[in-house]
Design a protein around this motif. Sequence first.
Motif, PDB file in Angstrom:
ATOM      1  N   VAL A   1      67.786   7.211  48.190  1.00  0.00           N
ATOM      2  CA  VAL A   1      67.613   5.674  48.120  1.00  0.00           C
ATOM      3  C   VAL A   1      66.637   5.195  48.974  1.00  0.00           C
ATOM      4  O   VAL A   1      65.619   4.515  48.642  1.00  0.00           O
ATOM      5  N   PRO A   2      66.370   5.791  50.333  1.00  0.00           N
ATOM      6  CA  PRO A   2      65.110   5.327  51.035  1.00  0.00           C
ATOM      7  C   PRO A   2      63.715   5.731  50.379  1.00  0.00           C
ATOM      8  O   PRO A   2      62.728   5.012  50.308  1.00  0.00           O
ATOM      9  N   ILE A   3      63.950   7.016  49.734  1.00  0.00           N
ATOM     10  CA  ILE A   3      62.704   7.657  48.877  1.00  0.00           C
ATOM     11  C   ILE A   3      62.259   6.848  47.948  1.00  0.00           C
ATOM     12  O   ILE A   3      61.009   6.335  47.694  1.00  0.00           O
ATOM     13  N   ALA A   4      63.428   6.329  47.038  1.00  0.00           N
ATOM     14  CA  ALA A   4      63.002   5.475  46.020  1.00  0.00           C
ATOM     15  C   ALA A   4      62.381   4.036  46.371  1.00  0.00           C
ATOM     16  O   ALA A   4      61.475   3.560  45.979  1.00  0.00           O
ATOM     17  N   VAL A   5      62.959   3.514  47.582  1.00  0.00           N
ATOM     18  CA  VAL A   5      62.462   2.299  48.004  1.00  0.00           C
ATOM     19  C   VAL A   5      60.920   2.452  48.504  1.00  0.00           C
ATOM     20  O   VAL A   5      60.234   1.488  48.255  1.00  0.00           O
ATOM     21  N   TRP A   6      60.788   3.432  49.279  1.00  0.00           N
ATOM     22  CA  TRP A   6      59.239   3.905  49.468  1.00  0.00           C
ATOM     23  C   TRP A   6      58.261   4.042  48.429  1.00  0.00           C
ATOM     24  O   TRP A   6      57.244   3.404  48.302  1.00  0.00           O
ATOM     25  N   LEU A   7      58.807   4.585  47.426  1.00  0.00           N
ATOM     26  CA  LEU A   7      57.953   4.937  46.353  1.00  0.00           C
ATOM     27  C   LEU A   7      57.727   3.954  45.302  1.00  0.00           C
ATOM     28  O   LEU A   7      56.800   3.870  44.768  1.00  0.00           O
ATOM     29  N   ALA A   8      58.774   3.251  45.051  1.00  0.00           N
ATOM     30  CA  ALA A   8      58.733   2.299  43.975  1.00  0.00           C
ATOM     31  C   ALA A   8      59.453   0.738  44.420  1.00  0.00           C
ATOM     32  O   ALA A   8      60.588   0.760  43.971  1.00  0.00           O
ATOM     33  N   PRO A   9      59.204   0.324  45.390  1.00  0.00           N
ATOM     34  CA  PRO A   9      59.583  -0.917  46.061  1.00  0.00           C
ATOM     35  C   PRO A   9      60.257  -2.019  45.166  1.00  0.00           C
ATOM     36  O   PRO A   9      61.132  -2.651  45.341  1.00  0.00           O
ATOM     37  N   ARG A  10      59.426  -2.120  44.141  1.00  0.00           N
ATOM     38  CA  ARG A  10      60.044  -3.110  43.272  1.00  0.00           C
ATOM     39  C   ARG A  10      60.903  -2.712  42.191  1.00  0.00           C
ATOM     40  O   ARG A  10      61.795  -3.435  41.665  1.00  0.00           O
ATOM     41  N   ARG A  11      60.427  -1.791  41.423  1.00  0.00           N
ATOM     42  CA  ARG A  11      61.259  -1.164  40.304  1.00  0.00           C
ATOM     43  C   ARG A  11      62.547  -0.624  40.788  1.00  0.00           C
ATOM     44  O   ARG A  11      63.594  -0.450  40.195  1.00  0.00           O
ATOM     45  N   VAL A  12      62.934  -0.332  42.120  1.00  0.00           N
ATOM     46  CA  VAL A  12      64.071  -0.055  42.828  1.00  0.00           C
ATOM     47  C   VAL A  12      65.215  -0.800  42.960  1.00  0.00           C
ATOM     48  O   VAL A  12      66.400  -0.970  43.059  1.00  0.00           O
ATOM     49  N   LEU A  13      64.636  -2.238  42.983  1.00  0.00           N
ATOM     50  CA  LEU A  13      65.298  -3.436  43.451  1.00  0.00           C
ATOM     51  C   LEU A  13      66.722  -3.775  42.414  1.00  0.00           C
ATOM     52  O   LEU A  13      67.874  -3.719  43.084  1.00  0.00           O
ATOM     53  N   VAL A  14      66.404  -3.415  41.129  1.00  0.00           N
ATOM     54  CA  VAL A  14      67.543  -3.694  40.289  1.00  0.00           C
ATOM     55  C   VAL A  14      68.699  -2.551  40.291  1.00  0.00           C
ATOM     56  O   VAL A  14      69.939  -2.761  40.414  1.00  0.00           O
ATOM     57  N   PRO A  15      68.520  -1.381  40.198  1.00  0.00           N
ATOM     58  CA  PRO A  15      69.346  -0.022  40.314  1.00  0.00           C
ATOM     59  C   PRO A  15      70.151  -0.118  41.690  1.00  0.00           C
ATOM     60  O   PRO A  15      71.199  -0.131  41.787  1.00  0.00           O
ATOM     61  N   LEU A  16      69.216  -0.675  42.799  1.00  0.00           N
ATOM     62  CA  LEU A  16      69.710  -0.597  44.103  1.00  0.00           C
ATOM     63  C   LEU A  16      70.810  -1.619  44.393  1.00  0.00           C
ATOM     64  O   LEU A  16      71.893  -1.409  44.651  1.00  0.00           O
ATOM     65  N   ALA A  17      70.148  -2.875  43.621  1.00  0.00           N
ATOM     66  CA  ALA A  17      71.326  -3.893  43.622  1.00  0.00           C
ATOM     67  C   ALA A  17      72.825  -3.895  43.131  1.00  0.00           C
ATOM     68  O   ALA A  17      73.679  -4.076  43.331  1.00  0.00           O
ATOM     69  N   VAL A  18      72.453  -2.845  41.828  1.00  0.00           N
ATOM     70  CA  VAL A  18      73.792  -2.537  40.989  1.00  0.00           C
ATOM     71  C   VAL A  18      74.681  -1.533  41.484  1.00  0.00           C
ATOM     72  O   VAL A  18      75.843  -2.043  41.787  1.00  0.00           O
ATOM     73  N   LEU A  19      73.894  -0.898  42.396  1.00  0.00           N
ATOM     74  CA  LEU A  19      74.595   0.316  43.364  1.00  0.00           C
ATOM     75  C   LEU A  19      75.777  -0.707  44.121  1.00  0.00           C
ATOM     76  O   LEU A  19      76.828  -0.299  44.386  1.00  0.00           O
ATOM     77  N   VAL A  20      74.768  -1.412  44.909  1.00  0.00           N
ATOM     78  CA  VAL A  20      75.531  -2.032  46.152  1.00  0.00           C
ATOM     79  C   VAL A  20      76.626  -3.061  45.606  1.00  0.00           C
ATOM     80  O   VAL A  20      77.814  -3.065  46.117  1.00  0.00           O
ATOM     81  N   LEU A  21      76.443  -3.566  44.504  1.00  0.00           N
ATOM     82  CA  LEU A  21      77.332  -4.851  43.885  1.00  0.00           C
ATOM     83  C   LEU A  21      78.605  -3.817  43.316  1.00  0.00           C
ATOM     84  O   LEU A  21      79.815  -4.173  43.619  1.00  0.00           O
ATOM     85  N   LEU A  22      78.391  -2.656  42.550  1.00  0.00           N
ATOM     86  CA  LEU A  22      79.668  -1.876  42.218  1.00  0.00           C
ATOM     87  C   LEU A  22      80.579  -1.551  43.440  1.00  0.00           C
ATOM     88  O   LEU A  22      81.579  -1.302  43.361  1.00  0.00           O
ATOM     89  N   MET A  23      79.846  -0.883  44.227  1.00  0.00           N
ATOM     90  CA  MET A  23      80.547  -0.410  45.580  1.00  0.00           C
ATOM     91  C   MET A  23      81.256  -1.484  46.112  1.00  0.00           C
ATOM     92  O   MET A  23      82.467  -1.411  46.635  1.00  0.00           O
ATOM     93  N   PHE A  24      80.841  -2.539  46.243  1.00  0.00           N
ATOM     94  CA  PHE A  24      81.430  -3.942  46.740  1.00  0.00           C
ATOM     95  C   PHE A  24      82.482  -4.241  45.934  1.00  0.00           C
ATOM     96  O   PHE A  24      83.686  -4.593  46.466  1.00  0.00           O
ATOM     97  N   VAL A  25      82.329  -4.176  44.719  1.00  0.00           N
ATOM     98  CA  VAL A  25      83.371  -4.694  43.815  1.00  0.00           C
ATOM     99  C   VAL A  25      84.853  -3.533  44.043  1.00  0.00           C
ATOM    100  O   VAL A  25      85.797  -4.055  44.020  1.00  0.00           O
ATOM    101  N   PHE A  26      84.481  -2.349  44.000  1.00  0.00           N
ATOM    102  CA  PHE A  26      85.471  -1.383  44.112  1.00  0.00           C
ATOM    103  C   PHE A  26      86.150  -1.765  45.176  1.00  0.00           C
ATOM    104  O   PHE A  26      87.398  -1.601  45.332  1.00  0.00           O
ATOM    105  N   VAL A  27      85.550  -1.857  46.731  1.00  0.00           N
ATOM    106  CA  VAL A  27      86.109  -2.053  47.545  1.00  0.00           C
ATOM    107  C   VAL A  27      87.051  -3.442  47.649  1.00  0.00           C
ATOM    108  O   VAL A  27      88.259  -3.576  48.259  1.00  0.00           O
ATOM    109  N   ALA A  28      86.435  -4.452  47.319  1.00  0.00           N
ATOM    110  CA  ALA A  28      87.110  -5.766  47.161  1.00  0.00           C
ATOM    111  C   ALA A  28      88.524  -5.683  46.403  1.00  0.00           C
ATOM    112  O   ALA A  28      89.375  -6.350  46.852  1.00  0.00           O
ATOM    113  N   GLU A  29      88.268  -5.186  45.343  1.00  0.00           N
ATOM    114  CA  GLU A  29      89.434  -5.007  44.356  1.00  0.00           C
ATOM    115  C   GLU A  29      90.537  -4.235  45.140  1.00  0.00           C
ATOM    116  O   GLU A  29      91.707  -4.578  44.945  1.00  0.00           O
ATOM    117  N   GLY A  30      90.246  -3.147  45.492  1.00  0.00           N
ATOM    118  CA  GLY A  30      90.981  -2.275  46.146  1.00  0.00           C
ATOM    119  C   GLY A  30      91.806  -3.009  47.648  1.00  0.00           C
ATOM    120  O   GLY A  30      93.142  -3.038  47.851  1.00  0.00           O
TER     121      GLY A  30
END
Length: 507
Positions: free
Chosen positions: A285-314
Amino acid sequence: MAGATLSKPRQDSTPLQRLRAVDASTWAKLAFALLCVLALIGYFAFPTYPTYDSFYALLWGRDLLHLHLPDFRVYRGPTEHPLAIAYGVLASLFGQGGARLMVLGSIASFVALVAGVYRLARLCFGPVVGMFAALLMLSRFFDENLAAQGYLDISYVALIVWAVALEVERPRRGVPVFLILAAAGLLRPDAWVLSGVYWLWCCWPRGMSNRTRLQYLALAAIAPLIWVAADAIVTGNPLYSLHSTAGLAQELGRTQGFSSVVTSLWTYSVRIDKLPVVLGGLIGVPIAVWLAPRRVLVPLAVLVLLMFVFVAEGAAGASVIDRYLMGGATVLLIFCAVAIGGWAMLEPGSWLRRAWMVAAAALVLFGAVLAATTLSLSSLRTTLAYHEDFHKGLAVALANPAVKAELKRCPLVSLPDNKLIPDARWILDSTGQRNIVARSQARADADKGAPALENRIRAGSVAVYPLGSAVFFEAIVDVGDDPRDQIPLAHFKRIFTSRYYAVYGNC
């Protein structure tokens, strides 16, 4: 000869040079074709049958095909999934072969998932990272095992990954992404949140007209509206799925407190991705932010959102199951691919690139050693073989002449609990619920002062009893099941016995 010039003889390129000249897209297409062939070979080599939720989707699809409203109010019934039921209608056109078509759909979804993971990783981080992401996805036996058993979750994750890939390819793409997220939302309500967030993302530019915003809002609302409408038409309660799912989760002990759900993030991620991949993902994750700060935004946002939804539903009381974290685990896997193959994004020949390659090789070696010491392919094959044997064994038992004769006199069939009810309904081509029942439900009703079902079973029925390994794999596995439901009732006589089943009757 005076006007002749001398030139260096042309040397043919070597096979290795010709292979290197092939572009990444061609290699990807060849790999995809090979994967399709291997998937078909696996489909025919391991003839498994759908799991519980998928079988009910198939049954409800058959009900619709016969112009009957499906009955969602079944004992310990799964949540209905509108898109799965629609596919069940199509599969039901092929009769008993429809069960195998449900599995084929899941296997095809896994192939699409691997392709989607490659495409997303390649778009964000290049073809080398895409290759490693696809290989990591192919090595997730957790996912492959679910695909071989027809789980709906594989199709859901594949749709999510492709929606993200299309968005990365063309930001704020709009309609295609909304439609794919709508399809995912007809398999799992988690995608409703993704659709809502994507609507906010698309509506962010000030130049967008209000008409376009409303059109996008209508697209984002497709899945919840269809789901609510299906519940209202079938049950009269638009929120039936929400209420029934929460109630069943509490009955089966699948609910957890907030702290336990957060802990499950780590536990389930390791179960799905395995420890080396999870560690690689956290490093990536931090490596991707360092190497491709713009291209990493969408997959990183989706990762955070999916984890959040899992916790919220549970935390809200929904079931907490490892399969529900597969979306987040799949996106995390892409970041592990960055940790392994991100060196390809650096300048060739640099010391950092060489050091990175060594570290990545060490991570891959760690994962390979751990897999070699913990993974049992024979165990996976045995599990799939059992699943096939249990279904075919039940079909053989119910097709036995003595059993069929007993069923003509007493059409009521009792099973230990809910696990084998959809199999029996499919095999017997039953569109109703009343004649295939669970003894655990009868016992629970009797304990509450309602012995009507238990009296029906005792008065005249055919009772199926799983034997041996079938008991532990398919029957007595849920909270509330009583071992006494496996003991033949008084005055019932055995009319059939096989390796996995015994059938009794008292007609």
